[in-house]
Enzyme design. Sequence first.
Site, PDB file in Angstrom:
ATOM      1  N   GLU A   1     -70.379  67.232 -77.736  1.00  0.00           N
ATOM      2  CA  GLU A   1     -71.085  67.815 -78.823  1.00  0.00           C
ATOM      3  C   GLU A   1     -70.121  68.195 -79.880  1.00  0.00           C
ATOM      4  O   GLU A   1     -70.350  67.892 -81.106  1.00  0.00           O
ATOM      5  CB  GLU A   1     -71.857  68.827 -78.263  1.00  0.00           C
TER       6      GLU A   1
ATOM      7  N   CYS B   1     -70.525  74.881 -75.345  1.00  0.00           N
ATOM      8  CA  CYS B   1     -71.026  74.012 -76.459  1.00  0.00           C
ATOM      9  C   CYS B   1     -72.389  74.636 -77.175  1.00  0.00           C
ATOM     10  O   CYS B   1     -72.557  74.095 -78.251  1.00  0.00           O
ATOM     11  CB  CYS B   1     -71.179  72.352 -75.801  1.00  0.00           C
TER      12      CYS B   1
ATOM     13  N   ALA C   1     -67.763  38.992 -57.818  1.00  0.00           N
ATOM     14  CA  ALA C   1     -68.219  37.911 -58.669  1.00  0.00           C
ATOM     15  C   ALA C   1     -68.653  36.826 -57.976  1.00  0.00           C
ATOM     16  O   ALA C   1     -68.007  36.513 -56.737  1.00  0.00           O
ATOM     17  CB  ALA C   1     -67.114  37.482 -59.537  1.00  0.00           C
TER      18      ALA C   1
ATOM     19  N   ARG D   1     -60.928  48.351 -64.452  1.00  0.00           N
ATOM     20  CA  ARG D   1     -59.437  48.657 -63.914  1.00  0.00           C
ATOM     21  C   ARG D   1     -58.926  49.929 -64.774  1.00  0.00           C
ATOM     22  O   ARG D   1     -58.361  50.732 -64.196  1.00  0.00           O
ATOM     23  CB  ARG D   1     -58.636  47.763 -63.915  1.00  0.00           C
TER      24      ARG D   1
ATOM     25  N   THR E   1     -57.213  38.575 -49.419  1.00  0.00           N
ATOM     26  CA  THR E   1     -56.657  38.522 -50.819  1.00  0.00           C
ATOM     27  C   THR E   1     -55.295  38.793 -51.240  1.00  0.00           C
ATOM     28  O   THR E   1     -54.786  37.966 -52.193  1.00  0.00           O
ATOM     29  CB  THR E   1     -57.636  39.795 -51.440  1.00  0.00           C
TER      30      THR E   1
ATOM     31  N   ASP F   1     -53.686  35.453 -52.922  1.00  0.00           N
ATOM     32  CA  ASP F   1     -53.872  35.344 -54.152  1.00  0.00           C
ATOM     33  C   ASP F   1     -52.651  35.907 -54.775  1.00  0.00           C
ATOM     34  O   ASP F   1     -52.405  35.945 -56.033  1.00  0.00           O
ATOM     35  CB  ASP F   1     -55.154  36.193 -54.749  1.00  0.00           C
TER      36      ASP F   1
ATOM     37  N   LEU G   1     -53.033  43.379 -59.563  1.00  0.00           N
ATOM     38  CA  LEU G   1     -54.039  44.811 -59.404  1.00  0.00           C
ATOM     39  C   LEU G   1     -53.856  45.615 -60.471  1.00  0.00           C
ATOM     40  O   LEU G   1     -53.839  46.978 -60.355  1.00  0.00           O
ATOM     41  CB  LEU G   1     -54.091  45.389 -57.948  1.00  0.00           C
TER      42      LEU G   1
ATOM     43  N   ARG H   1     -54.757  44.814 -67.521  1.00  0.00           N
ATOM     44  CA  ARG H   1     -53.945  44.157 -68.740  1.00  0.00           C
ATOM     45  C   ARG H   1     -54.890  43.800 -69.910  1.00  0.00           C
ATOM     46  O   ARG H   1     -54.586  42.534 -70.558  1.00  0.00           O
ATOM     47  CB  ARG H   1     -53.670  42.608 -67.879  1.00  0.00           C
TER      48      ARG H   1
END
Length: 390
Positions: free
Chosen positions: A60, A95, A165, A195, A207, A211, A215, A218
Amino acid sequence: MPTCLETTGPLESFMRRAAELALRGRGATAPNPCVGAVLVRDGHIVAEGWHKAHGGPHAEVNCLADAAAKGVNPAECTLFVTLEPCNHHGKTPPCTGAVLQAGVKRVVVGCGDPNQDVAGGGVEALRAAGVEVTVGVEEALCRDLIDEFVTWKTTPRTFNILKMAATIDGKIAARGGRPQAVSGPASQQDVHRLRSQVQAVIVGGNTFYGDNPQLTCRLEQMGDSALPEGFCQPLAVIVTSKLPKAYSNYTILRQRPQQAVFWTSEYSAKTPLAEEMRERGTRIWGLPELPGGGADALDFAPAFQRLRQELSCHLTMCEGGGHLALSLCRQNLVDEFVLYLAPRVLGDAEGKSLFAGDAVQTMEQALPFRLAHSSTCGDDLKLTYKPRRG
């Protein structure tokens, strides 16, 4: 969260815009809720504001400041705010006082303040001063905005987002499991936006080993500088029964071992390999096993409590595979499920599924969710679900 493009319209459209603004402060306001506000005059939004960071001015006050900078008289406007204005002294003045001092004569509130730790009474204070107050516009949407605040007030753990996904037929990877993007560039950028709001990103061992992820957020590398105030890279949390060597050539261990936390069995946490990793500053937390659950069925609740109590984490995001995702759901540790649905069909029954690990016999055993929001990210559909509890 659906994007509101209208600048004129009914009460609901203005509250949806306020809700959209509120999310800009998500993460940075913790442990306070994220709140948005707009001022409307003659059917048009003329000023906007949101709570940007914990300890800073509330939505506010920022909205009224925006009005002052634009030469707008708040006394000629209606104030829309997603959460009941506070009426107590905390890190900032109440407020309600700022609203009354600005001469606002009408206030529309999304939902009441659920916080029992403060005096409250914002709506009552405004009405007592002659302000016309309407409560409950887009109430469900605004209550979803403060879900994390309620979690922090009622539990000792973090608020946890599960992000996945998948293709239209519910596959997160082909049967080979090679690391390939399922969703499109817009969704991937949106994930990095998520993130930027959390303090820890969680993945499973498959993972991590398969991969070799970073983490990290970016957004700036993607040409998006919309980082929240006080941004820090999230911790990297890896769930695995098999610990890597401390000097392995994994990106996280090379670049930021002190920001890595491994969740493993109590046995693995006591091994020489675990001590070697601790010497580099990596945290190794041994988790208890669930009764009758087997060696891989870790109890995650204590770990989420430690993240909050020891490392000041309030929001986490899990990007793990189907087994980890299902384990968190089964343990009632998923507070929000964000699914990016790509317009692709894999058509392979052996492809990796969104959730995996249970052998259920009937639909009555299915975990219940409700759809909270839907929107598009490029060609993908972004679906935000909340668990049905109680």
